[in-house]
Design an enzyme around this catalytic site. Structure first.
Site, PDB file in Angstrom:
ATOM      1  N   LYS A 154      11.688   5.618 -10.930  1.00  0.00           N
ATOM      2  CA  LYS A 154      11.971   5.725 -12.385  1.00  0.00           C
ATOM      3  C   LYS A 154      10.787   5.258 -13.207  1.00  0.00           C
ATOM      4  CE  LYS A 154      16.562   4.044 -11.245  1.00  0.00           C
ATOM      5  NZ  LYS A 154      17.344   2.797 -11.341  1.00  0.00           N
TER       6      LYS A 154
ATOM      7  N   ARG B  32       5.582  -0.721  13.495  1.00  0.00           N
ATOM      8  CA  ARG B  32       5.424  -2.025  14.126  1.00  0.00           C
ATOM      9  C   ARG B  32       5.467  -3.208  13.155  1.00  0.00           C
ATOM     10  NH1 ARG B  32       3.709   1.667  17.125  1.00  0.00           N
ATOM     11  NH2 ARG B  32       3.011   2.431  15.122  1.00  0.00           N
ATOM     12  N   THR B  33       4.690  -3.124  12.075  1.00  0.00           N
ATOM     13  CA  THR B  33       4.588  -4.295  11.193  1.00  0.00           C
ATOM     14  C   THR B  33       5.955  -4.603  10.594  1.00  0.00           C
ATOM     15  OG1 THR B  33       2.332  -3.604  10.735  1.00  0.00           O
ATOM     16  CG2 THR B  33       3.253  -5.284   9.294  1.00  0.00           C
TER      17      THR B  33
ATOM     18  N   ARG C 164       3.295  -3.959   2.203  1.00  0.00           N
ATOM     19  CA  ARG C 164       2.234  -3.011   2.560  1.00  0.00           C
ATOM     20  C   ARG C 164       2.118  -2.021   1.410  1.00  0.00           C
ATOM     21  NH1 ARG C 164       1.747   0.223   8.180  1.00  0.00           N
ATOM     22  NH2 ARG C 164       0.995  -1.836   8.771  1.00  0.00           N
TER      23      ARG C 164
ATOM     24  N   HIS D 147      -5.501  -6.469   7.266  1.00  0.00           N
ATOM     25  CA  HIS D 147      -4.192  -6.509   7.929  1.00  0.00           C
ATOM     26  C   HIS D 147      -4.179  -7.819   8.733  1.00  0.00           C
ATOM     27  CE1 HIS D 147      -0.515  -5.342   9.654  1.00  0.00           C
ATOM     28  NE2 HIS D 147      -0.812  -4.157  10.165  1.00  0.00           N
TER      29      HIS D 147
HETATM   30  N1   CP Z   1      -0.191  -1.799  13.878  1.00  0.00           N
HETATM   31  C1   CP Z   1       0.432  -1.354  12.763  1.00  0.00           C
HETATM   32  O1   CP Z   1       0.131  -1.796  11.646  1.00  0.00           O
HETATM   33  O2   CP Z   1       1.391  -0.429  12.978  1.00  0.00           O
HETATM   34  P1   CP Z   1       2.357   0.177  11.873  1.00  0.00           P
HETATM   35  O3   CP Z   1       1.501   0.999  10.935  1.00  0.00           O
HETATM   36  O4   CP Z   1       3.354   0.986  12.612  1.00  0.00           O
HETATM   37  O5   CP Z   1       2.974  -0.983  11.135  1.00  0.00           O
END
Ligand code: CP
Length: 318
Positions: free
Chosen positions: A97, A68-69, A118, A146
Site C-alpha cells: 500500500k 536457509r537464513t 534481509r 551477511h
Molecule cells: N546462505 C543463504 O543466505 O541462503 P538463503 O539465501 O537461502 O538464506
C-alpha cells in the site's frame, strides 16, 4: 580470573548489539561467539536449550527471498523456546500500500524483542538499526554484508580444522556481487590466512577490498583459471543473477566455473568444499557424496550459531 573477566566483557559487548557488518566486530568478539556456538551446539544436542528464550519474540523481515537464513533463524528461535513473527516477501504486507521499509521495521520493533531483516538495498539494515531500540541482525543487504553467514562459515572451518589461522582459502565464482564473500573476507583479514580469488575479469573481488587486504598484510592472489591445488578450503560462490544490471552479461558468465569430481580430485586430501547455498550449476551433484563436500553441514551449523547469536544480542546467559 582474567579469563572470566574477559568473557564477561565480551558478553557485555555482544549484549543488545546490532549485527550489521562483520567489520563492526573484533577478532576477540568473533572468537567469543564461535566458542559460544560450540557450547550452544552441546546444549542443543542435550535438549537443554529449550527454555532460554521462552519469553522472547523474534521478527523475521525478509524483503528478499531466503531459504536457509530465514528458516535457520526460525529454527534457532524455536529451539530456544521462543516465538517468531514476520514475513517472507512483501506481497502480503502494507508495503504493497506504499508503507516504507523504515515504518515497517519500526512496527516490528514494537512487536518483537529482536529483528532479523534481509533487504536488497545496501545499508538498509544499518539504517533500520539506527531507528529502533531492539537489536537488528542483518540477514543480507544487497551485495554488501551477511555477517551471521560469516559466523557460521568460520564456525564450520574451526569445527573441521580446529583453527582458522594457517588456512589457505580459495574463493571461486562471483566475487563482485557475493555478499557472503565480502563478509567472509572482511573477517578473514583478522586471521593469519592466505587467500586465492578465482573469478572472471568482470566479477573480481572489489578493488577496495584488495586494498584493505594489502593494508592488513594478508597474502592473496587473483586468477581466472580454476586451479584449487594446495588449498585447504574451496569456497564456491554462485553467480548472483539477481544483481546483474544486464541479463545478457549474466548469460555470458553463468556457467564459468563448475566444480565436478575432476576438480575435487585436484584438491588436497583433507581439503573441504564450502558454499553458502543455494547452489545452481557451480557444483555438480556428483560432488555431494565426496568427503570434501561440507556445504550441507555448513548450512546445518547455522542453527547453533544463530541460537548463540540470538542469546548474545538479547543478553541471555548460557
Ligand atoms: N546462505 C543463504 O543466505 O541462503 P538463503 O539465501 O537461502 O538464506
Amino acid at each position: 580470573m582474567d579469563l572470566y573477566f574477559n568473557a564477561y566483557i565480551l558478553k557485555m559487548q555482544w549484549s543488545k548489539k546490532h549485527i550489521i557488518s562483520i567489520k563492526d566486530f573484533s577478532r576477540a568478539e568473533i572468537d567469543f561467539v564461535l566458542e559460544k556456538s560450540a557450547r550452544m551446539e552441546g546444549l542443543l544436542a542435550s535438549g537443554k536449550s529449550t527454555k532460554l528464550m521462552s519469553d522472547k519474540i523474534l521478527a523475521t523481515l525478509f524483503f528478499e527471498p531466503s531459504t536457509r537464513t530465514k528458516m535457520s533463524f526460525e529454527a534457532a528461535m524455536l529451539r530456544l523456546g521462543g516465538r517468531v513473527i514476520g514475513f517472507s516477501g512483501v506481497s502480503d504486507t502494507s508495503i504493497e500500500k506504499g508503507e516504507t521499509m523504515l515504518d515497517t521495521v519500526r512496527m516490528a520493533a514494537g512487536y518483537a524483542d529482536m529483528i532479523v531483516m534481509r533487504h536488497p538495498v545496501e545499508g538498509s539494515s544499518r539504517l533500520a538499526s539506527e531507528n529502533v531500540d531492539v537489536p537488528v541482525i542483518n540477514g543480507g543487504d544487497g551485495a554488501n554484508q551477511h555477517p551471521t553467514q560469516t559466523l557460521l562459515d568460520l564456525y564450520t572451518i574451526k569445527k573441521q580444522f580446529g583453527k582458522i589461522d594457517g588456512m589457505n582459502i580459495c574463493m571461486v565464482g562471483d566475487l563482485k556481487y557475493g555478499r557472503t564473500i565480502h563478509s567472509l573476507v572482511d573477517a578473514l583479514k583478522m586471521y593469519d590466512v592466505e587467500l586465492r580469488f578465482i573469478s572472471p575479469q568482470n566479477l573480481k573481488i572489489p578493488a577496495y577490498m584488495t586494498k584493505e587486504l594489502k593494508k592488513s598484510k594478508i597474502k592473496f592472489e587473483e586468477r581466472e583459471d580454476l586451479n584449487v591445488q594446495g588449498c585447504d578450503i574451496v569456497y564456491v560462490q554462485r553467480i548472483q543473477r539477481e544483481r546483474f544490471p544486464d541479463p545478457q552479461e549474466y548469460e555470458k558468465v553463468k556457467d564459468c566455473y563448475v566444480v565436478d569430481l575432476g576438480v575435487a580430485d585436484m584438491m588436497k586430501e583433507n581439503a573441504i568444499i564450502m558454499h553458502a547455498l543455494p547452489r545452481v550449476t557451480e557444483i555438480k551433484h556428483e560432488v555431494d557424496e565426496t568427503k570434501n563436500a561440507k556445504y550441507f553441514q555448513q548450512a546445518r551449523n547455522g542453527v547453533p550459531v544463530r541460537m548463540a547469536v540470538l542469546c548474545l544480542v538479547s543478553g541471555v546467559d548460557f
